[in-house]
Motif scaffolding. Structure first.
Motif, PDB file in Angstrom:
ATOM      1  N   LEU A  90       8.903   2.091  -9.953  1.00 31.57           N
ATOM      2  CA  LEU A  90       9.182   2.767  -8.684  1.00 31.57           C
ATOM      3  C   LEU A  90       8.020   3.672  -8.292  1.00 31.57           C
ATOM      4  O   LEU A  90       7.272   4.146  -9.146  1.00 31.57           O
ATOM      5  CB  LEU A  90      10.475   3.586  -8.791  1.00 31.57           C
ATOM      6  CG  LEU A  90      11.758   2.778  -8.984  1.00 31.57           C
ATOM      7  CD1 LEU A  90      12.949   3.705  -9.210  1.00 31.57           C
ATOM      8  CD2 LEU A  90      12.028   1.853  -7.799  1.00 31.57           C
TER       9      LEU A  90
ATOM     10  N   GLU B  21       1.542  11.841 -10.443  1.00 31.26           N
ATOM     11  CA  GLU B  21       1.596  11.030  -9.222  1.00 31.26           C
ATOM     12  C   GLU B  21       2.703  11.633  -8.345  1.00 31.26           C
ATOM     13  O   GLU B  21       3.700  10.975  -8.048  1.00 31.26           O
ATOM     14  CB  GLU B  21       1.954   9.581  -9.549  1.00 31.26           C
ATOM     15  CG  GLU B  21       1.044   8.894 -10.545  1.00 31.26           C
ATOM     16  CD  GLU B  21       1.519   7.477 -10.881  1.00 31.26           C
ATOM     17  OE1 GLU B  21       1.207   6.542 -10.135  1.00 31.26           O
ATOM     18  OE2 GLU B  21       2.201   7.305 -11.896  1.00 31.26           O
TER      19      GLU B  21
ATOM     20  N   ASN C 242       7.734   7.460 -17.115  1.00 29.49           N
ATOM     21  CA  ASN C 242       6.363   7.421 -17.636  1.00 29.49           C
ATOM     22  C   ASN C 242       5.966   8.753 -18.276  1.00 29.49           C
ATOM     23  O   ASN C 242       5.097   8.785 -19.143  1.00 29.49           O
ATOM     24  CB  ASN C 242       5.380   7.052 -16.524  1.00 29.49           C
ATOM     25  CG  ASN C 242       5.264   5.542 -16.358  1.00 29.49           C
ATOM     26  OD1 ASN C 242       5.715   4.785 -17.212  1.00 29.49           O
ATOM     27  ND2 ASN C 242       4.668   5.102 -15.260  1.00 29.49           N
TER      28      ASN C 242
ATOM     29  N   THR D 249      10.976   1.973 -13.833  1.00 26.28           N
ATOM     30  CA  THR D 249      10.057   2.951 -14.428  1.00 26.28           C
ATOM     31  C   THR D 249       9.665   3.978 -13.382  1.00 26.28           C
ATOM     32  O   THR D 249       9.271   3.628 -12.268  1.00 26.28           O
ATOM     33  CB  THR D 249       8.774   2.238 -14.918  1.00 26.28           C
ATOM     34  OG1 THR D 249       9.156   1.098 -15.672  1.00 26.28           O
ATOM     35  CG2 THR D 249       7.935   3.138 -15.791  1.00 26.28           C
TER      36      THR D 249
ATOM     37  N   ARG E 102       0.813  -1.228   0.000  1.00 26.76           N
ATOM     38  CA  ARG E 102       0.000   0.000   0.000  1.00 26.76           C
ATOM     39  C   ARG E 102       0.841   1.270   0.000  1.00 26.76           C
ATOM     40  O   ARG E 102       0.630   2.175   0.795  1.00 26.76           O
ATOM     41  CB  ARG E 102      -0.960   0.025   1.175  1.00 26.76           C
ATOM     42  CG  ARG E 102      -2.086  -0.958   0.974  1.00 26.76           C
ATOM     43  CD  ARG E 102      -3.197  -0.743   1.953  1.00 26.76           C
ATOM     44  NE  ARG E 102      -4.211  -1.778   1.785  1.00 26.76           N
ATOM     45  CZ  ARG E 102      -5.161  -2.020   2.664  1.00 26.76           C
ATOM     46  NH1 ARG E 102      -5.245  -1.315   3.759  1.00 26.76           N
ATOM     47  NH2 ARG E 102      -6.044  -2.966   2.428  1.00 26.76           N
TER      48      ARG E 102
ATOM     49  N   PHE F 258       0.860   1.626 -20.539  1.00 25.80           N
ATOM     50  CA  PHE F 258       1.716   0.769 -19.705  1.00 25.80           C
ATOM     51  C   PHE F 258       2.151  -0.461 -20.503  1.00 25.80           C
ATOM     52  O   PHE F 258       3.291  -0.900 -20.407  1.00 25.80           O
ATOM     53  CB  PHE F 258       0.978   0.327 -18.445  1.00 25.80           C
ATOM     54  CG  PHE F 258       1.002   1.345 -17.333  1.00 25.80           C
ATOM     55  CD1 PHE F 258       2.077   2.211 -17.175  1.00 25.80           C
ATOM     56  CD2 PHE F 258      -0.046   1.432 -16.436  1.00 25.80           C
ATOM     57  CE1 PHE F 258       2.105   3.142 -16.143  1.00 25.80           C
ATOM     58  CE2 PHE F 258      -0.025   2.359 -15.401  1.00 25.80           C
ATOM     59  CZ  PHE F 258       1.049   3.219 -15.255  1.00 25.80           C
TER      60      PHE F 258
ATOM     61  N   ARG G 289       4.335   9.906  -5.262  1.00 30.31           N
ATOM     62  CA  ARG G 289       4.976   8.669  -5.705  1.00 30.31           C
ATOM     63  C   ARG G 289       6.259   8.966  -6.464  1.00 30.31           C
ATOM     64  O   ARG G 289       7.243   8.246  -6.368  1.00 30.31           O
ATOM     65  CB  ARG G 289       4.039   7.890  -6.625  1.00 30.31           C
ATOM     66  CG  ARG G 289       2.930   7.210  -5.869  1.00 30.31           C
ATOM     67  CD  ARG G 289       2.184   6.243  -6.733  1.00 30.31           C
ATOM     68  NE  ARG G 289       1.578   5.225  -5.899  1.00 30.31           N
ATOM     69  CZ  ARG G 289       1.514   3.937  -6.202  1.00 30.31           C
ATOM     70  NH1 ARG G 289       2.003   3.501  -7.318  1.00 30.31           N
ATOM     71  NH2 ARG G 289       0.952   3.087  -5.385  1.00 30.31           N
TER      72      ARG G 289
ATOM     73  N   GLY H 254       5.026   0.796  -2.821  1.00 34.79           N
ATOM     74  CA  GLY H 254       5.746   0.315  -1.650  1.00 34.79           C
ATOM     75  C   GLY H 254       6.627  -0.890  -1.959  1.00 34.79           C
ATOM     76  O   GLY H 254       7.815  -0.913  -1.624  1.00 34.79           O
TER      77      GLY H 254
HETATM   78  N1  LIG Z   1       5.219   0.103 -16.886  1.00 30.64           N
HETATM   79  C1  LIG Z   1       4.234  -0.064 -15.986  1.00 30.64           C
HETATM   80  N2  LIG Z   1       4.167   0.757 -14.953  1.00 30.64           N
HETATM   81  C2  LIG Z   1       3.184   0.591 -14.046  1.00 30.64           C
HETATM   82  C3  LIG Z   1       2.220  -0.442 -14.167  1.00 30.64           C
HETATM   83  N3  LIG Z   1       1.367  -0.380 -13.114  1.00 30.64           N
HETATM   84  C4  LIG Z   1       1.800   0.658 -12.362  1.00 30.64           C
HETATM   85  N4  LIG Z   1       2.882   1.250 -12.920  1.00 30.64           N
HETATM   86  C5  LIG Z   1       3.687   2.393 -12.406  1.00 30.64           C
HETATM   87  O1  LIG Z   1       4.513   1.858 -11.373  1.00 30.64           O
HETATM   88  C6  LIG Z   1       4.336   2.589 -10.157  1.00 30.64           C
HETATM   89  C7  LIG Z   1       4.380   1.611  -9.007  1.00 30.64           C
HETATM   90  O2  LIG Z   1       3.184   0.824  -9.008  1.00 30.64           O
HETATM   91  P1  LIG Z   1       3.113  -0.685  -8.551  1.00 30.64           P
HETATM   92  O3  LIG Z   1       4.192  -1.473  -9.217  1.00 30.64           O
HETATM   93  O4  LIG Z   1       1.723  -1.135  -8.757  1.00 30.64           O
HETATM   94  O5  LIG Z   1       3.463  -0.570  -7.004  1.00 30.64           O
HETATM   95  P2  LIG Z   1       4.012  -1.747  -6.085  1.00 30.64           P
HETATM   96  O6  LIG Z   1       5.480  -1.823  -6.202  1.00 30.64           O
HETATM   97  O7  LIG Z   1       3.233  -2.994  -6.355  1.00 30.64           O
HETATM   98  O8  LIG Z   1       3.716  -1.182  -4.625  1.00 30.64           O
HETATM   99  P3  LIG Z   1       2.464  -1.469  -3.642  1.00 30.64           P
HETATM  100  O9  LIG Z   1       1.275  -1.769  -4.507  1.00 30.64           O
HETATM  101  O10 LIG Z   1       2.373  -0.207  -2.883  1.00 30.64           O
HETATM  102  O11 LIG Z   1       2.870  -2.615  -2.822  1.00 30.64           O
HETATM  103  C8  LIG Z   1       3.000   3.326 -10.332  1.00 30.64           C
HETATM  104  O12 LIG Z   1       3.057   4.547  -9.661  1.00 30.64           O
HETATM  105  C9  LIG Z   1       2.848   3.497 -11.820  1.00 30.64           C
HETATM  106  O13 LIG Z   1       3.418   4.718 -12.257  1.00 30.64           O
HETATM  107  C10 LIG Z   1       2.320  -1.314 -15.304  1.00 30.64           C
HETATM  108  O14 LIG Z   1       1.538  -2.223 -15.504  1.00 30.64           O
HETATM  109  N5  LIG Z   1       3.348  -1.079 -16.172  1.00 30.64           N
END
Ligand SMILES: Nc1nc2c(ncn2[C@@H]2O[C@H](COP(=O)(O)OP(=O)(O)OP(=O)(O)O)[C@@H](O)[C@H]2O)c(=O)[nH]1
Ligand SMILES: [Mg+2]
Length: 457
Positions: free
Chosen positions: A214, A248, A274, A242, A180, A290, A251, A217
């Protein structure tokens, strides 16, 4: 609520601990831990489903590997995208393949595969939601000898990812609901799972491609830990990170700090922004945008991995690639296409491409892969190399590979990882991470272990 179990890998006698919630062991649910039709699934909003999120507490579960009796990933035909509908990306020329991956059983490490011809072992590891999405795409491409591993704190998202191994970390902390957005939680989950991670990642492996989005969490917190483990196990680590969109904002700031930590642990970090994606795919739905970037990552990993495993017209020398990756610093991706009558136009397009724009001038090396139709000639391939030699820094180190892809016809395609690039994203000077970085530079801090750094998430 957890039950310990032993899983045979690829039918071999190798066994790994597999800790899964009890209900997964019930006969009726094995192989489909989360049905799309389940109430939990329907209640989740779409954005959550895409890459998930969660909060909460630390443990590691191995969700399963193909060919084991454990929980399996979905077949590519049932879920083209993890948690999102399949997007057709014809226009990019980067559509993922659909062959099923067959893992070899070579008795290496945890049972992962190795290229039969060269003995090269390459892994692609995705951390967090975005990283796992990239791994899912790469896994769909069925590259022999490439092991795909997804690592996440989000159980639901992992269930829909296709990979050779899926590692759920920090179940005791997050209860499988993700970090989260809390970087400390992501980091703690990975630290607690060090034993399993080091069993699976980087052991007897030459190169680990580590993919992470990035800003969340899990990815931001766990990626530096995973990179450190892989390097400790002897692998060279090339991270592809990324950065989130500027909108965002929180973030993005978190991501920039995470990037510094990752850069200390990985050998080379390729940064994809992005925001640059907006310039090329601003009018696409966000999922499709994405997918575009995930496809680019998949394409680069595939080309470099295959050429390094001695497949294609001009194979890439593994030692040169590992030397280049270990030279450290930041890297950039370049992708471009041109007509074969003017092969240099493809490399020019790659260097002009938005993802590499303004970043390549100071590059001191490039791993370049050229694909073309049946009649691709060495002359055309070398014209591309010569252009790079003449236009990168003085005496750059250019490693070249090429293969034939009949579907390209008269098109020449160049994908490249540029290393040692000068600029990367600006990190605000007042962030904790940059202060720490400054302390490292000035010698105030001697240890480069970011895990000893504590800060508010
Ligand atoms: N290239 C790409 N980037 C993504 C995608 N989904 C999310 N992002 C980017 O990656 C960032 C991190 O998202 P997630 O990877 O979902 O986050 P996480 O590391 O799973 O972290 P938590 O969900 O907080 O545990 C987001 O702020 C988006 O900008 C995807 O499918 N592809
Ligand atoms: Mg997540």
């Amino acid at each position: 609520m957890a039950a310990a179990k032993s899983c045979g890998l690829n039918g071999s006698s190798t066994s790994m601990p597999c800790i899964m919630p009890k209900f997964w062991l019930s006969r009726s649910r094995i192989g489909r831990p989360f049905s799309r039709r389940s109430v939990a699934w329907r209640k989740r909003p779409r954005a959550w489903r895409r890459s998930g999120s969660g909060d909460g507490d630390h443990t590691c579960s191995v969700l399963g590997q193909k060919g084991t009796g454990c929980t399996k990933g979905p077949s590519p035909s049932s879920t083209k995208e993890p948690g999102r509908p399949h997007q057709s990306l014809d226009s990019t020329g980067l559509r993922a393949g659909t062959r099923r991956q067959q893992m070899g059983s070579t008795g290496q490490g945890w049972g992962g595969s190795q290229d039969g011809k060269t003995g090269t072992r390459i892994q692609c590891v995705g951390i967090g939601g975005a990283g796992s999405n990239s791994v899912h795409r790469i896994s769909e491409q069925q590259i022999d000898g490439l092991e795909c591993i997804a690592v996440n704190t989000d159980c639901m998202h992992l269930a829909f990812v296709d990979a050779n191994a899926k590692l759920l970390i920090g179940r005791g902390i997050t209860r499988g609901y993700g970090a989260r957005g809390c970087v400390e939680t992501g980091r703690s989950c990975a630290e607690e799972a060090v034993d399993v991670l080091s069993e699976y990642i980087g052991k007897g492996v030459d190169i680990v491609f580590l993919s992470v989005g990035l800003g969340g969490g899990t990815g931001t917190g766990a990626a530096p830990v995973v990179a450190r483990i892989a390097r400790k196990n002897g692998a060279k680590v090339l991270a592809i990170a990324t950065l989130p969109f500027s909108v965002e904002s929180t973030r993005r700031e978190r991501a920039k700090e995470g990037l510094l930590h990752l850069n200390r642990e990985a050998d080379t970090v390729v940064v994809l922004d992005n925001d640059h994606l907006l310039e090329v795919a601003g009018d696409l739905p966000i999922d499709a945008a994405f997918s575009l970037i995930d496809n680019l990552i998949a394409s680069v990993v595939r080309n470099i991995a295959e050429a390094t495993m001695d497949r294609g017209l001009v194979p890439i020398d593994l030692d040169s690639v590992t030397r280049m990756i270990s030279s450290g610093g930041y890297g950039a991706l370049a992708f471009g296409e041109g007509h074969r009558k003017a092969p240099v136009s493809a490399v020019k397009a790659a260097l002009r491409s938005t993802l590499a724009a303004g970043r390549w001038e100071g590059a001191d090396g490039a791993i370049v892969h050229v694909s073309g139709g049946w009649d691709l000639t060495h002359e055309e391939v070398h014209a591309i190399r010569d252009y790079l030699m003449a236009n990168l820094k003085d005496a750059p180190n250019v490693v070249l590979g090429a293969n034939v892809d009949p579907s390209l016809g008269n098109i020449i395609r160049v994908t490249s990882i540029l290393v040692g690039v000068n600029s990367t994203v600006d990190v605000p000077p007042d962030t904790v991470a940059s202060q720490i970085d400054h302390a490292f530079t000035t010698g105030e801090l001697s240890s480069r272990d970011p895990m000893s750094i504590t800060r508010d998430a």
